[in-house]
Design an enzyme around this catalytic site. Sequence first.
Site, PDB file in Angstrom:
ATOM      1  N   LYS A  69      -0.695  -2.219  -3.654  1.00 24.52           N
ATOM      2  CA  LYS A  69      -0.025  -0.914  -3.720  1.00 24.52           C
ATOM      3  C   LYS A  69       0.824  -0.790  -4.996  1.00 24.52           C
ATOM      4  O   LYS A  69       1.106  -1.788  -5.672  1.00 24.52           O
ATOM      5  CB  LYS A  69       0.825  -0.729  -2.458  1.00 24.52           C
ATOM      6  N   TYR A  81      -5.213   8.256   3.843  1.00 26.14           N
ATOM      7  CA  TYR A  81      -4.386   7.973   5.025  1.00 26.14           C
ATOM      8  C   TYR A  81      -4.476   9.095   6.069  1.00 26.14           C
ATOM      9  O   TYR A  81      -3.528   9.282   6.838  1.00 26.14           O
ATOM     10  CB  TYR A  81      -2.937   7.758   4.609  1.00 26.14           C
ATOM     11  N   PHE A 133       6.053   9.779   8.482  1.00 26.87           N
ATOM     12  CA  PHE A 133       6.109   9.182   7.146  1.00 26.87           C
ATOM     13  C   PHE A 133       4.934   9.581   6.256  1.00 26.87           C
ATOM     14  O   PHE A 133       4.833   9.125   5.111  1.00 26.87           O
ATOM     15  CB  PHE A 133       6.187   7.648   7.255  1.00 26.87           C
ATOM     16  N   ARG A 157      -5.435  -9.156   7.494  1.00 27.91           N
ATOM     17  CA  ARG A 157      -4.217  -8.649   8.145  1.00 27.91           C
ATOM     18  C   ARG A 157      -3.214  -9.795   8.368  1.00 27.91           C
ATOM     19  O   ARG A 157      -2.012  -9.615   8.198  1.00 27.91           O
ATOM     20  CB  ARG A 157      -4.551  -7.994   9.496  1.00 27.91           C
ATOM     21  N   THR A 188       3.642  -4.956   9.102  1.00 25.02           N
ATOM     22  CA  THR A 188       3.903  -3.750   8.302  1.00 25.02           C
ATOM     23  C   THR A 188       5.331  -3.760   7.745  1.00 25.02           C
ATOM     24  O   THR A 188       5.550  -3.474   6.571  1.00 25.02           O
ATOM     25  CB  THR A 188       3.702  -2.494   9.176  1.00 25.02           C
ATOM     26  N   ARG A 191       3.454  -9.817   2.537  1.00 27.28           N
ATOM     27  CA  ARG A 191       4.532  -8.841   2.709  1.00 27.28           C
ATOM     28  C   ARG A 191       5.901  -9.516   2.790  1.00 27.28           C
ATOM     29  O   ARG A 191       6.885  -8.981   2.252  1.00 27.28           O
ATOM     30  CB  ARG A 191       4.250  -7.958   3.927  1.00 27.28           C
ATOM     31  N   ASN A 232       5.374  -1.837   0.926  1.00 30.30           N
ATOM     32  CA  ASN A 232       5.059  -3.141   1.508  1.00 30.30           C
ATOM     33  C   ASN A 232       3.861  -3.839   0.855  1.00 30.30           C
ATOM     34  O   ASN A 232       3.169  -4.624   1.487  1.00 30.30           O
ATOM     35  CB  ASN A 232       4.895  -3.017   3.032  1.00 30.30           C
ATOM     36  N   HIS A 255      -2.344  -3.091   1.441  1.00 32.42           N
ATOM     37  CA  HIS A 255      -3.043  -2.453   2.559  1.00 32.42           C
ATOM     38  C   HIS A 255      -4.191  -3.363   2.973  1.00 32.42           C
ATOM     39  O   HIS A 255      -4.768  -4.065   2.148  1.00 32.42           O
ATOM     40  CB  HIS A 255      -3.620  -1.098   2.120  1.00 32.42           C
ATOM     41  N   GLU A 305     -12.970   3.303   4.633  1.00 30.42           N
ATOM     42  CA  GLU A 305     -12.142   2.989   3.468  1.00 30.42           C
ATOM     43  C   GLU A 305     -12.924   2.375   2.299  1.00 30.42           C
ATOM     44  O   GLU A 305     -12.591   2.637   1.136  1.00 30.42           O
ATOM     45  CB  GLU A 305     -11.016   2.045   3.893  1.00 30.42           C
TER      46      GLU A 305
HETATM   47  N1  UDP Z   1       4.635   3.219   6.734  1.00 33.72           N
HETATM   48  C1  UDP Z   1       5.864   3.821   6.496  1.00 33.72           C
HETATM   49  N2  UDP Z   1       6.743   3.931   7.542  1.00 33.72           N
HETATM   50  C2  UDP Z   1       6.455   3.484   8.787  1.00 33.72           C
HETATM   51  C3  UDP Z   1       5.201   2.891   9.023  1.00 33.72           C
HETATM   52  C4  UDP Z   1       4.306   2.763   7.970  1.00 33.72           C
HETATM   53  O1  UDP Z   1       6.158   4.240   5.377  1.00 33.72           O
HETATM   54  O2  UDP Z   1       7.297   3.624   9.691  1.00 33.72           O
HETATM   55  C5  UDP Z   1       3.672   3.099   5.608  1.00 33.72           C
HETATM   56  C6  UDP Z   1       3.470   1.659   5.118  1.00 33.72           C
HETATM   57  O3  UDP Z   1       3.253   1.693   3.697  1.00 33.72           O
HETATM   58  C7  UDP Z   1       2.233   1.240   5.875  1.00 33.72           C
HETATM   59  C8  UDP Z   1       1.412   2.534   5.863  1.00 33.72           C
HETATM   60  O4  UDP Z   1       2.390   3.551   6.051  1.00 33.72           O
HETATM   61  O5  UDP Z   1       1.581   0.150   5.259  1.00 33.72           O
HETATM   62  C9  UDP Z   1       0.364   2.649   6.934  1.00 33.72           C
HETATM   63  O6  UDP Z   1       0.964   2.400   8.194  1.00 33.72           O
HETATM   64  P1  UDP Z   1       0.273   1.474   9.273  1.00 33.72           P
HETATM   65  O7  UDP Z   1       1.000   1.657  10.555  1.00 33.72           O
HETATM   66  O8  UDP Z   1      -1.206   1.738   9.265  1.00 33.72           O
HETATM   67  O9  UDP Z   1       0.588  -0.006   8.747  1.00 33.72           O
HETATM   68  P2  UDP Z   1      -0.372  -1.124   8.112  1.00 33.72           P
HETATM   69  O10 UDP Z   1      -1.720  -1.001   8.764  1.00 33.72           O
HETATM   70  O11 UDP Z   1      -0.412  -0.861   6.626  1.00 33.72           O
HETATM   71  O12 UDP Z   1       0.303  -2.428   8.419  1.00 33.72           O
HETATM   72 MG    MG Z   2      -2.930   0.661   8.934  1.00 33.82          MG
END
Ligand code: UDP
Ligand code: MG
Length: 140
Positions: A10, A50, A58, A86, A92, A103, A113, A116, A127
Amino acid sequence: MVQRTLSIIKPDAVQKNAVGAILKYFEDAGLKIRALKMMKLSTEEAKAFYIVHRERPFYNELATFMSEGPIVPLVLEGEDAIKRVRDIMGATNPKDAAPGTIRATFATNIERNAVHGSDSEKSAAYEIPFFFSALEMPEI
Ligand code: UDP
Ligand code: MG
């Protein structure tokens, strides 16, 4: 099962000069890089990527962040690649991310973070072609 998954380094991590360090986490885990490039998304493109999060509070801020600077999308391949990526990424929210994960090491907060990773085969199927054409992901 051998899987492919879409990862993105990112804008925050590119800005921190962490591209090489993050790629090393994946390569050291035995995952194969099958496609890789650097590019910059528009806010509209980040929203399209997204789209599953369009109802989340968010969403707009996330799209702004993901389009603030260059990103490095890549396709990783290996046994159980979706879950393994993952696990290597960590939770996250970096406050919840296990020590030694990407992370825990590079994220600033729950939004910024660093990486992705596709969360399922269905997500990966959306994706991967979002970023890479067949020409950009040659069969070895
Ligand atoms: N995100 C955020 N606030 C939140 C949760 C997620 O800004 O409360 C952002 C963060 O960059 C995250 C992305 O949105 O990686 C996608 O969220 P997801 O829940 O899919 O998390 P991930 O799969 O990336 O762990
Ligand atoms: Mg996700």
